[in-house]
Design a protein around this motif. Structure first.
Motif, PDB file in Angstrom:
ATOM      1  N   ALA A 174       0.829  -1.205   0.000  1.00  0.00           N
ATOM      2  CA  ALA A 174       0.000   0.000   0.000  1.00  0.00           C
ATOM      3  C   ALA A 174       0.864   1.257   0.000  1.00  0.00           C
ATOM      4  O   ALA A 174       0.633   2.194  -0.771  1.00  0.00           O
ATOM      5  CB  ALA A 174      -0.931  -0.021   1.200  1.00  0.00           C
ATOM      6  N   ALA A 175       1.883   1.274   0.868  1.00  0.00           N
ATOM      7  CA  ALA A 175       2.724   2.471   0.991  1.00  0.00           C
ATOM      8  C   ALA A 175       3.505   2.748  -0.280  1.00  0.00           C
ATOM      9  O   ALA A 175       3.699   3.908  -0.667  1.00  0.00           O
ATOM     10  CB  ALA A 175       3.672   2.319   2.165  1.00  0.00           C
ATOM     11  N   ASN A 176       3.967   1.701  -0.953  1.00  0.00           N
ATOM     12  CA  ASN A 176       4.727   1.877  -2.190  1.00  0.00           C
ATOM     13  C   ASN A 176       3.888   2.512  -3.289  1.00  0.00           C
ATOM     14  O   ASN A 176       4.425   3.006  -4.286  1.00  0.00           O
ATOM     15  CB  ASN A 176       5.286   0.541  -2.673  1.00  0.00           C
ATOM     16  N   ASN A 177       2.578   2.471  -3.114  1.00  0.00           N
ATOM     17  CA  ASN A 177       1.673   3.073  -4.088  1.00  0.00           C
ATOM     18  C   ASN A 177       0.986   4.320  -3.528  1.00  0.00           C
ATOM     19  O   ASN A 177      -0.061   4.753  -4.025  1.00  0.00           O
ATOM     20  CB  ASN A 177       0.637   2.035  -4.543  1.00  0.00           C
ATOM     21  N   GLY A 178       1.570   4.891  -2.449  1.00  0.00           N
ATOM     22  CA  GLY A 178       1.065   6.123  -1.883  1.00  0.00           C
ATOM     23  C   GLY A 178      -0.265   5.997  -1.182  1.00  0.00           C
ATOM     24  O   GLY A 178      -1.043   6.955  -1.118  1.00  0.00           O
ATOM     25  N   LYS A 179      -0.545   4.808  -0.628  1.00  0.00           N
ATOM     26  CA  LYS A 179      -1.836   4.561  -0.011  1.00  0.00           C
ATOM     27  C   LYS A 179      -1.653   3.892   1.344  1.00  0.00           C
ATOM     28  O   LYS A 179      -0.555   3.468   1.700  1.00  0.00           O
ATOM     29  CB  LYS A 179      -2.695   3.656  -0.913  1.00  0.00           C
ATOM     30  N   SER A 180      -2.747   3.806   2.082  1.00  0.00           N
ATOM     31  CA  SER A 180      -2.806   2.960   3.266  1.00  0.00           C
ATOM     32  C   SER A 180      -3.661   1.751   2.918  1.00  0.00           C
ATOM     33  O   SER A 180      -4.312   1.712   1.865  1.00  0.00           O
ATOM     34  CB  SER A 180      -3.428   3.711   4.451  1.00  0.00           C
ATOM     35  N   ILE A 181      -3.678   0.746   3.800  1.00  0.00           N
ATOM     36  CA  ILE A 181      -4.454  -0.461   3.482  1.00  0.00           C
ATOM     37  C   ILE A 181      -5.951  -0.193   3.496  1.00  0.00           C
ATOM     38  O   ILE A 181      -6.727  -1.019   3.021  1.00  0.00           O
ATOM     39  CB  ILE A 181      -4.128  -1.613   4.455  1.00  0.00           C
ATOM     40  N   ASN A 182      -6.369   0.961   4.006  1.00  0.00           N
ATOM     41  CA  ASN A 182      -7.787   1.318   4.017  1.00  0.00           C
ATOM     42  C   ASN A 182      -8.195   2.156   2.807  1.00  0.00           C
ATOM     43  O   ASN A 182      -9.369   2.507   2.664  1.00  0.00           O
ATOM     44  CB  ASN A 182      -8.120   2.083   5.302  1.00  0.00           C
ATOM     45  N   SER A 183      -7.222   2.473   1.937  1.00  0.00           N
ATOM     46  CA  SER A 183      -7.525   3.257   0.735  1.00  0.00           C
ATOM     47  C   SER A 183      -8.325   2.428  -0.263  1.00  0.00           C
ATOM     48  O   SER A 183      -8.195   1.202  -0.327  1.00  0.00           O
ATOM     49  CB  SER A 183      -6.229   3.742   0.070  1.00  0.00           C
ATOM     50  N   MET A 184      -9.135   3.118  -1.036  1.00  0.00           N
ATOM     51  CA  MET A 184      -9.899   2.449  -2.089  1.00  0.00           C
ATOM     52  C   MET A 184      -8.995   2.138  -3.283  1.00  0.00           C
ATOM     53  O   MET A 184      -8.133   2.941  -3.648  1.00  0.00           O
ATOM     54  CB  MET A 184     -11.062   3.336  -2.549  1.00  0.00           C
ATOM     55  N   ILE A 185      -9.147   0.979  -3.856  1.00  0.00           N
ATOM     56  CA  ILE A 185      -8.493   0.636  -5.114  1.00  0.00           C
ATOM     57  C   ILE A 185      -9.569   0.177  -6.093  1.00  0.00           C
ATOM     58  O   ILE A 185     -10.621  -0.327  -5.682  1.00  0.00           O
ATOM     59  CB  ILE A 185      -7.416  -0.451  -4.943  1.00  0.00           C
ATOM     60  N   TYR A 186      -9.300   0.351  -7.383  1.00  0.00           N
ATOM     61  CA  TYR A 186     -10.342   0.156  -8.385  1.00  0.00           C
ATOM     62  C   TYR A 186      -9.869  -0.796  -9.479  1.00  0.00           C
ATOM     63  O   TYR A 186      -8.673  -0.828  -9.818  1.00  0.00           O
ATOM     64  CB  TYR A 186     -10.720   1.498  -9.000  1.00  0.00           C
ATOM     65  N   PRO A 187     -10.790  -1.574 -10.055  1.00  0.00           N
ATOM     66  CA  PRO A 187     -10.432  -2.456 -11.176  1.00  0.00           C
ATOM     67  C   PRO A 187      -9.755  -1.671 -12.289  1.00  0.00           C
ATOM     68  O   PRO A 187     -10.175  -0.557 -12.635  1.00  0.00           O
ATOM     69  CB  PRO A 187     -11.786  -3.027 -11.615  1.00  0.00           C
ATOM     70  N   GLY A 188      -8.672  -2.227 -12.809  1.00  0.00           N
ATOM     71  CA  GLY A 188      -7.918  -1.570 -13.876  1.00  0.00           C
ATOM     72  C   GLY A 188      -6.760  -0.737 -13.361  1.00  0.00           C
ATOM     73  O   GLY A 188      -5.870  -0.372 -14.145  1.00  0.00           O
TER      74      GLY A 188
END
Length: 374
Positions: free
Chosen positions: A355-369
């Protein structure tokens, strides 16, 4: 630990590259390693010790009742030669008392095999989904069974988990525990001072040493993980006894720079003909690593297109040069229904680091694609 669960990843790589004593901050007292870090050289440990104040290590021993970490024996032996106190950890998969007892016996037996010293700490690393959905009282009892089993083998023991799980998913008594919690900026924060150790980052880079890549680092709040002992280097044996070292190989690309004359052989075997040498200061680019009867070999392609094998050192023991591995970024396209937990399990990487390597936390939303780097 290169495992599935962590709390928050620090965004402070530049800060962490500063040697100990440059600012008031969390100390790099202890480093934990596993197959994700590969085989550790004596020079890696001595650099960490001398430049960053590392005095203790924890190496992965096992997982469940099915996995033995192939780097454990080497990492214990090289840390010992560098005067680093040695400990081990087991990645827990148990959900019942019977499973906890079986895993305790498995972990402790393997610890004996790979040379973990008596009275070292053999930690239960409790952070998997098996425990996440198990009641606190059950987890507490299972941890007790695992730790009691390990103690029968002559090891001390402790619980590793994240700050968010402590006293929620399982109980960690005051004055015990190794807790992972990563602030965005460490600064002069002092967290979990009432526990044995606080793991504050998984992205420590030991600049100015031969250690390659990012490492998990912890501050020690007492002498539990050093056994109350003053560590000091012991005289290394060169060459070492390699009669019990199993052959291994793993994918890695990088650059090797010799600091002694290095033999290059036409084949992978230690008795293959020597076809070239590298002088001190010369470098080669390798594309695979082999361990053949205790000798580390780097494979490379010669100018004539032939596969050649350069001797890089012994496992455990002497290094013939410095090795700088090259990290290759990989990508994953998010599918419908994916989560950071699911993706991390599928790829075999750390959920929080992903998550951190992609600038997010594990609670961040991720989307198909969406494309994630790991």
């Amino acid at each position: 630990m290169k495992k599935l669960n962590k709390l928050v990843v620090a965004t402070m790589a530049t800060f962490l590259m500063l040697p100990i004593g440059s600012v008031a901050a969390a100390r790099t007292d202890m480093v934990d390693v596993s197959n994700h870090n590969g085989y550790m050289y004596v020079s890696d440990w001595t650099g960490m010790r001398d430049k960053y104040g590392v005095k203790s290590m924890v190496t992965k021993i096992s997982e469940g009742t099915f996995y033995k970490d192939y780097t454990a024996a080497n990492n214990i032996a090289t840390a010992k030669q560098a005067g680093i106190y040695q400990n081990g950890y087991h990645f827990a998969r148990y959900k019942t008392a019977a499973q906890a007892e079986a895993e305790g016996s498995y972990a402790a037996s393997l610890a004996k095999q790979v040379g973990l010293p008596n009275n070292a700490v053999l930690v239960t690393d409790v952070e998997a989904t098996e425990q996440q959905y198990t009641p606190l009282t059950t987890n507490d009892y299972n941890n007790f069974i695992f730790m009691s089993t390990v103690q029968k083998y002559g090891y001390r023991t402790d619980i590793y988990t994240s700050g968010s799980w402590m006293n929620n998913i399982m109980t960690v008594k005051p004055g015990t525990g190794w807790i992972a919690s990563y602030p965005y900026v460490v600064g002069d924060k002092q967290w979990y001072t009432g526990n044995h150790a606080w793991q504050f980052s998984s992205t420590q880079n030991f600049a100015g040493t031969t250690a390659v890549g990012n490492f998990d680092v912890s501050q020690l709040n007492d002498e539990f993980y050093t056994g109350g002992q003053n560590t000091k280097p012991v005289n290394p044996v060169t060459p070492p006894d390699t009669s019990t070292v199993a052959n291994q190989d793993y994918a890695q690309i990088g650059t090797f720079k010799a600091f002694t004359t290095v033999n290059v052989r036409s084949g992978i075997g230690n008795n293959s003909p020597v076809v070239a040498t590298y002088a001190p200061g010369e470098s080669l680019n390798y594309n695979h690593i082999y361990i053949i009867d205790g000798v580390v070999k780097g494979r490379y392609t010669s100018y004539s297109g032939q596969q050649r094998y350069a001797s890089m050192g012994y496992i455990p023991g002497e290094n013939f040069g410095t090795r700088t591995a090259i990290t290759v970024s990989r990508h994953y396209k998010v599918h419908y229904g994916d989560s950071f937990w699911f993706i991390a399990n599928k790829l075999g990487v750390n959920m929080y680091t992903l998550a951190a390597n992609n600038g997010k936390s594990i609670n961040s939303m991720i989307y198909p694609g969406q494309t994630l780097t790991y």
